[in-house]
Motif scaffolding. Structure first.
Motif, short mmCIF file in Angstrom:
data_model
loop_
_atom_site.label_atom_id
_atom_site.label_comp_id
_atom_site.label_asym_id
_atom_site.label_seq_id
_atom_site.Cartn_x
_atom_site.Cartn_y
_atom_site.Cartn_z
N GLN A 70 -57.72 -55.69 5.84
CA GLN A 70 -57.16 -54.89 4.73
C GLN A 70 -57.89 -55.19 3.42
OE1 GLN A 70 -54.95 -56.46 2.28
NE2 GLN A 70 -54.71 -54.55 1.15
N GLN A 71 -58.16 -56.47 3.17
CA GLN A 71 -58.85 -56.84 1.93
C GLN A 71 -60.26 -56.25 1.86
OE1 GLN A 71 -58.60 -61.14 1.67
NE2 GLN A 71 -56.36 -61.04 1.73
N ARG A 72 -60.97 -56.27 3.01
CA ARG A 72 -62.33 -55.70 3.02
C ARG A 72 -62.27 -54.19 2.79
NH1 ARG A 72 -65.96 -59.40 5.57
NH2 ARG A 72 -64.83 -61.36 5.77
N ALA B 156 -59.88 -52.52 1.22
CA ALA B 156 -59.48 -52.27 -0.17
C ALA B 156 -60.69 -52.44 -1.09
CB ALA B 156 -58.34 -53.20 -0.57
N ALA B 157 -61.50 -53.44 -0.80
CA ALA B 157 -62.69 -53.67 -1.63
C ALA B 157 -63.67 -52.50 -1.50
CB ALA B 157 -63.38 -54.98 -1.21
N SER C 144 -53.33 -51.52 7.28
CA SER C 144 -52.94 -51.97 5.94
C SER C 144 -51.86 -53.03 5.97
CB SER C 144 -52.44 -50.78 5.11
OG SER C 144 -53.52 -49.98 4.71
N PRO D 284 -54.35 -58.72 7.25
CA PRO D 284 -54.70 -58.91 5.84
C PRO D 284 -56.20 -59.08 5.58
CG PRO D 284 -53.12 -60.59 6.59
CD PRO D 284 -53.33 -59.66 7.73
N VAL D 285 -56.91 -59.75 6.50
CA VAL D 285 -58.34 -59.98 6.25
C VAL D 285 -59.09 -58.64 6.25
CG1 VAL D 285 -60.45 -61.02 7.17
CG2 VAL D 285 -58.29 -62.29 7.25
#
Lengths: 206, 206
Positions: B124-126, B128-129, B117, B121-122
């Motif tokens: 983490q974004q996937r 989170a989505a 997390s 970041p890349v």
């Protein structure tokens, strides 16, 4: 002299901080020593390995947390009110950490549990013991709640206590992933449902 | 030719398997290539970095999971029954994985969420989505439950859906830590409390 005598504590503190943010595997002994301002040779005077250091990090962290858990779960108020005090404190601690670091690092014990459950049996055992104690403290409070009438007896079981601990971990995991603590505003209302003390539907503001 | 044409999929599969057991940081590109029987030079023909591979692992894994989630959450039965079908399937999948490996590896997406997390970041974004989609699928089911009468309308909100997803993750985390799936027998009864459909106290066997 003063520095030397605190070297062990500095190593534990440094490992705790570094691992809370970046986990176990990503952190090496050299980085822990550098942050603690302790020579690498001295590390092995205090700890056999990174694994044994981490087992002590878990114990030290949980010992401090245990005091805080007990403080919230005892004292004045009904058992339900004391359980709320614990949840409020846990959420507040996440907020304080966020204010300091600007990150949501989540729960050190939960983070290490996910990373190390299948990897490091010594650390895993300490973590499992800490979570068992958490469930035990919640269970004792639920039983008290069955006595004082704030919790229905059917919910004063160990499985419910474990569910409360699980729910805290899961909610913190999602908040960490989102980098946003606002979802933790719902933690108490949802824990309240788990312990069967939900206000009636339609009266959710209570 | 056949081997070459499947090299990309083999790299994804190998990374998925290795990371599910041991996490992201502990696994290097060399080990992924060795398991996939792909030369290290070829790795960078398919993926820019371990990070970009992992982002694809998350997408690929969730795409397959999403199909399974949708299958359980649609079809015959009330919304509450379909939610139970999802939980039963999730618990069953953990049991099947345990039967194969003898380990409780938990949830790949949850594991990576805890580990990455604050790090990647890349990825983490996937992640989170993916969790947002999970909450969205549960939320849609709760809304259908408010329509078919199996869920009280007050519980058909996004926060409750998110709490269900959080609870699954937390329960799997504790099962993984204990190396024991038996606590997941309680997952459905506890999720049921979260969605306000708990049988009356004293009638918990229902």
């Amino acid at each position: 002299m003063g520095r030397t005598s605190t070297a062990r504590e500095r190593l534990l503190d440094s490992a705790c901080e570094l691992m809370h943010t970046r986990g176990y595997t990503a952190i090496g002994v050299a980085e822990i020593c550098a942050r603690a301002d302790v020579r690498k040779g001295s590390f092995y005077h205090f700890f056999e390995s990174k694994q044994s250091l981490t087992a002590e990090v878990v114990d030290t962290h949980w010992q401090a947390q245990r005091v805080a858990w007990r403080e919230r779960l005892t004292g004045p108020g009904s058992a339900l009110e004391r359980l709320q005090r614990l949840i409020d404190w846990l959420v507040g601690a996440q907020r304080e950490a966020w204010q300091v670091s600007g990150r949501v690092d989540g729960c050190l014990l939960g983070n290490l549990a996910v990373e190390l459950s299948n990897q490091e049996p010594v650390v895993q055992q300490r973590l499992a013991a800490a979570f068992d104690e958490q469930a035990g403290l919640v269970h004792a409070t639920l039983v008290e709640g069955a006595g004082d009438g704030s919790i229905a007896p059917a919910y004063a079981d160990r499985a419910t206590a474990r569910a409360v601990v699980a729910h805290i971990e899961g909610a913190v995991l999602l908040a960490k992933l989102a980098g946003d603590l606002s979802s933790l505003d719902d933690l108490w209302p949802h824990v309240r449902r788990l312990v069967g003390s939900d206000p009636l539907p339609g009266d959710l503001s209570r």
